[in-house]
Design a protein around this motif. Structure first.
Motif, short mmCIF file in Angstrom:
data_model
loop_
_atom_site.label_atom_id
_atom_site.label_comp_id
_atom_site.label_asym_id
_atom_site.label_seq_id
_atom_site.Cartn_x
_atom_site.Cartn_y
_atom_site.Cartn_z
N ASN A 59 0.76 -1.25 -0.14
CA ASN A 59 0.10 0.21 -0.12
C ASN A 59 0.84 1.18 -0.08
N ASN A 60 0.95 2.22 -1.09
CA ASN A 60 1.77 3.20 -1.30
C ASN A 60 1.36 4.52 -0.85
N THR A 61 0.20 4.35 0.13
CA THR A 61 -0.49 5.56 0.84
C THR A 61 0.81 6.25 1.39
N ARG A 62 0.79 7.64 1.72
CA ARG A 62 1.59 8.40 2.54
C ARG A 62 0.75 9.11 3.46
N VAL A 63 1.43 9.19 4.88
CA VAL A 63 0.73 9.70 5.85
C VAL A 63 0.73 11.22 5.89
N LEU A 64 -0.36 11.75 5.89
CA LEU A 64 -0.32 13.36 6.34
C LEU A 64 0.25 13.73 7.37
N PRO A 65 0.95 14.85 7.78
CA PRO A 65 1.01 15.44 9.11
C PRO A 65 -0.17 16.00 9.52
N ALA A 66 -1.03 15.10 9.80
CA ALA A 66 -2.43 15.17 9.85
C ALA A 66 -3.05 15.91 11.53
N ARG A 67 -1.98 15.88 12.42
CA ARG A 67 -2.26 16.33 13.70
C ARG A 67 -2.07 17.73 13.97
N LEU A 68 -3.12 18.56 14.04
CA LEU A 68 -3.04 20.10 14.16
C LEU A 68 -3.36 20.35 15.55
N VAL A 69 -2.51 20.99 16.30
CA VAL A 69 -2.87 21.52 17.72
C VAL A 69 -2.85 23.05 17.71
N GLY A 70 -3.85 23.63 17.97
CA GLY A 70 -4.26 24.98 18.14
C GLY A 70 -5.18 25.60 19.30
N ARG A 101 -16.31 20.51 22.89
CA ARG A 101 -16.22 21.94 22.93
C ARG A 101 -16.05 22.70 21.61
N LEU A 102 -16.00 21.73 20.48
CA LEU A 102 -16.01 22.17 19.17
C LEU A 102 -17.03 21.88 18.46
N LYS A 103 -18.15 22.72 18.78
CA LYS A 103 -19.42 22.99 18.01
C LYS A 103 -19.40 23.66 16.61
N THR A 104 -20.51 23.30 16.00
CA THR A 104 -20.55 23.92 14.77
C THR A 104 -20.54 25.46 14.78
N GLY A 105 -19.72 25.83 13.98
CA GLY A 105 -19.45 27.58 14.18
C GLY A 105 -18.18 27.69 14.70
N THR A 106 -17.72 26.89 15.35
CA THR A 106 -16.57 27.28 16.14
C THR A 106 -15.29 27.23 15.18
N VAL A 107 -14.16 28.44 15.50
CA VAL A 107 -13.13 28.49 14.80
C VAL A 107 -11.85 28.25 15.49
N VAL A 108 -11.10 27.23 15.03
CA VAL A 108 -9.58 27.01 15.55
C VAL A 108 -8.60 27.68 14.93
N GLY A 109 -7.50 28.33 15.51
CA GLY A 109 -6.54 28.72 14.88
C GLY A 109 -5.31 28.16 14.93
N PHE A 110 -4.30 27.86 14.05
CA PHE A 110 -3.04 27.23 14.18
C PHE A 110 -1.92 28.12 13.73
N GLY A 111 -0.94 28.03 14.82
CA GLY A 111 0.15 29.01 14.15
C GLY A 111 0.14 30.47 14.40
N LYS A 121 -6.69 28.61 9.80
CA LYS A 121 -7.94 28.86 10.44
C LYS A 121 -8.56 27.27 10.23
N ALA A 122 -9.62 26.86 10.90
CA ALA A 122 -10.51 25.74 10.64
C ALA A 122 -11.74 26.12 11.47
N GLU A 123 -13.07 26.12 10.36
CA GLU A 123 -14.25 26.54 10.90
C GLU A 123 -15.12 25.04 10.83
N TYR A 139 -7.04 30.22 4.84
CA TYR A 139 -5.78 30.64 4.89
C TYR A 139 -5.34 31.24 3.60
N GLU A 140 -4.18 31.83 3.66
CA GLU A 140 -3.48 32.38 2.70
C GLU A 140 -2.32 31.61 2.26
N GLY A 141 -2.20 31.28 0.77
CA GLY A 141 -0.85 30.51 0.47
C GLY A 141 -1.14 29.23 0.01
N ILE A 142 -0.25 28.43 0.25
CA ILE A 142 -0.43 26.84 -0.29
C ILE A 142 -0.62 25.94 1.06
#
Length: 348
Positions: A59-70, A101-111, A121-123, A139-142
């Motif tokens: 299986n040639n899948t590649r893992v995302l750095p998928a854990r975001l802490v903000g 604590r992460l209900k609909t409409g909540t926005v979380v910021g990272f970095g 940001k994640a809504e 976000y802005e950028g890539i």
């Protein structure tokens, strides 16, 4: 079939916390699925178990750095997201923590962009079961560059040690980014060892299955038959479909590397129902447990899995529950290392 039939006691000291310095240095338990005979060796003994013309499916899948802490933008409270799969564009499915604590409409910021604003940001758009959330990134950028900068490898909760090298949670043949966890049976291979197998006449074939929520979902039902798997995306291209077709036509063995490869192969087999295998893609929620008859997989290389997990049920379907439980008992007595960074088993 009761879920407790697949339970066993595992000393915590046997849960591997870090990868070995050398990928191929792990132990290898070899199990004959018919007789139940068990042999012990090292991972490179796999070379002697594979024959000219056998196909090793990776299986040639590649893992995302998928854990975001903000932090939540409204309160500053810590929040964590584990990305599971991209829905479309900037919409993703994720696991949220703390979910309540992460209900609909909540926005979380990272970095931090240097001006007191988050880089990403994640809504929260919608709430699902067992902490699942549909989110949209702003976000802005890539995006991929931001994820590489801000994200961490999504190691399973039983691993407490920090991973020093990200690439040790990737297979050496990882290619298509999209998984929330590594296909860990493949972590044992090096490019040199794969080259040795090919020199012997073993053929390599590749599938892609992006590991998602199913890996993190515990068995909630008491009866195995009542459990529902979460769908995961898979792909098989024509070049690799041709390798599998040829192997079946010539009566050669197909050996899956990991349960993700096995589930992909069996999904493909069911899709074509005995007809010639062709390139295909889609979503699979196949659940393999004792009573299942394998159609493509003849042998399986796998790690040692969690008690009462769907993965223990899959290997029990291939080798028989009694053979697997005895093999696990012997592995524990001989202090094999368990789970993601642990030792390996070859069932043939």
């Amino acid at each position: 079939m009761n879920v407790n039939w697949f339970d066993f006691e595992l000393p915590e000291r046997l849960i591997a916390q870090t990868p070995l310095a050398e990928r191929t240095a792990s132990k290898l338990l070899m199990l004959d699925k018919e007789s139940g005979e068990i042999r012990h060796g090292v991972f490179t003994d796999l070379e002697g178990r594979l024959n000219d013309g056998d196909v090793l499916v990776l299986n040639n899948t590649r893992v995302l750095p998928a854990r975001l802490v903000g932090a939540k933008l409204d309160t500053g409270a810590k929040a964590e997201l584990l990305l599971l799969k991209q829905l479309d564009g900037d919409r993703w499915e994720a696991l949220a923590k703390p979910a309540k604590r992460l209900k609909t409409g909540t926005v979380v910021g990272f970095g931090d962009d240097g001006n007191g604003q988050p880089l990403l940001k994640a809504e929260v758009l919608a709430e699902g079961d067992i902490g699942a959330r549909e989110i949209r990134f702003l976000y802005e950028g890539i995006f991929q560059e931001l994820l590489d900068k801000l994200g961490e490898m999504p190691l399973p909760p039983y691993i407490k040690e920090r991973l020093e090298e990200r690439e040790r949670y990737q297979t050496v043949y990882s290619k298509h980014q999209g998984s929330a966890a590594a296909p860990t049976a493949g972590l044992h291979f090096t490019e040199d060892f794969l080259g040795k197998l090919q020199a012997k006449g073993v053929k390599l074939a590749y599938v892609t299955l992006h590991v998602g929520l199913g890996t993190f979902r515990p068995m909630s039902a008491e009866l195995v038959e009542e459990h529902e798997m979460h769908a995961e995306y898979y792909e098989l291209d024509e070049e690799n479909a041709a390798i599998l077709r040829e192997a079946k036509a010539e009566g050669k063995r197909i050996a899956a590397v990991g349960t993700t490869s096995a589930r992909t192969l069996e999904t493909v087999a069911a899709r074509f129902e005995g007809a010639a295998i062709e390139a295909c893609s889609g979503w699979t929620s196949i659940f393999i447990y004792p009573g299942y008859s394998f159609k493509l997989v003849d042998a399986l290389l796998t790690n040692f899995h969690l008690p009462k997990s769907t993965l223990v049920m899959l290997v029990s379907a291939l080798a028989g529950r009694e053979h697997i439980m005895r093999a696990y008992k012997e592995a524990i007595e001989r202090e094999y290392r368990f789970f993601s960074f642990g030792d390996a088993m070859f069932i043939e």
